[in-house]
Design an enzyme around this catalytic site. Structure first.
Site, short mmCIF file in Angstrom:
data_model
loop_
_atom_site.label_atom_id
_atom_site.label_comp_id
_atom_site.label_asym_id
_atom_site.label_seq_id
_atom_site.Cartn_x
_atom_site.Cartn_y
_atom_site.Cartn_z
N HIS A 1 -21.98 -10.58 -10.71
CA HIS A 1 -21.18 -11.35 -11.49
C HIS A 1 -20.63 -10.06 -12.67
O HIS A 1 -21.55 -9.48 -13.31
CB HIS A 1 -21.98 -12.35 -12.32
CG HIS A 1 -22.30 -13.50 -11.55
ND1 HIS A 1 -23.33 -13.46 -10.59
CD2 HIS A 1 -21.85 -14.53 -11.28
CE1 HIS A 1 -23.64 -14.37 -9.99
NE2 HIS A 1 -22.49 -15.39 -10.33
N ASP B 1 -18.08 -12.41 -9.25
CA ASP B 1 -17.77 -13.78 -9.86
C ASP B 1 -17.57 -13.74 -11.28
O ASP B 1 -18.27 -12.77 -11.97
CB ASP B 1 -18.88 -14.79 -9.46
CG ASP B 1 -18.67 -15.29 -8.09
OD1 ASP B 1 -18.19 -14.67 -7.36
OD2 ASP B 1 -19.63 -16.11 -7.72
#
Length: 218
Positions: free
Chosen positions: A186, A35
């Site tokens: 992430h 992400d």
């Protein structure tokens, strides 16, 4: 530190069954996701790590970051990874008007298509992950009506949490991953200190334990 589930509770999955939390299968397939990118240097590092293990992943990109770093975004696509929508400005759905949230999400799709080199088979912007995992029912309903599939997760690495050790971050993944797990990392500045320690070890562990890596399909 705010509370979160490393392993998503079964009751949550049942209550929100319109969202995708995992993808059950009998072939030991798992689904790595990243992400908040594309992020200079960090996303490129992630791509290099994945390539060493012939691992494919799904990148949920912020539209603003795509706009600012289109060459990195294109590299993700060229490497055969899937693309998902993470809104244009990383909006918290709980704190955002529904119409604004939908417009912002569509804006991310528009910019994704603009820089995707017209390769819809690898730039499926109909995959959607709400930032922070926070989305109102009305927002989710409207997105699904537009053809978006809402992708959540089964395992949260918590690489973003600067209050945990990198060893704890690693355990979060290896102790909770099962066949069908959707795992969240992430490719962001905030998470990189943990990620650069954890990702190579996770990839090695998963290969040694006969897991295979798949992208999420629409």
């Amino acid at each position: 530190m705010k509370a979160y589930w490393v392993k998503t509770n079964r009751l949550i999955k049942k209550l929100f069954s319109n969202y995708v939390w995992d993808i059950p299968n009998k072939e030991n397939k798992i689904y790595l996701t990243f992400d908040d990118g594309p992020t200079p240097e960090i996303t490129a590092w992630v791509l290099n790590q994945l390539e060493q293990y012939n691992a494919k992943a799904t990148f949920f990109c912020i539209g603003k970051n795509i706009e600012q770093h289109p060459e990195i975004f294109k590299k993700v696509i060229e490497k055969g990874h899937a693309i998902g929508n993470h809104t244009f400005n990383h909006l918290n759905g709980w704190k955002t008007n529904t119409n604004e949230y939908i417009e912002n999400s569509v804006q991310c799709s528009v910019i994704s298509n603009q820089f995707s080199n017209n390769k819809p088979q690898t730039t499926d912007n109909q995959l959607f992950r709400p930032p922070y995992g926070k989305i109102k029912r009305a927002q989710a309903k409207k997105l699904r009506q537009k053809g978006y599939k809402i992708i959540m997760w089964d395992v949260l690495s918590a690489d973003f949490d600067q209050n945990i050790t990198k060893e704890k971050c690693l355990k979060n993944v290896v102790n909770n991953t099962r066949s069908g797990s959707i795992i969240v990392f992430h490719d962001s500045i905030k998470a990189f200190e943990n990620l650069k320690y954890v990702l190579p070890k996770v990839l090695e562990y998963l290969v040694e334990n006969h897991f295979s890596f798949e992208t999420i399909k629409n």
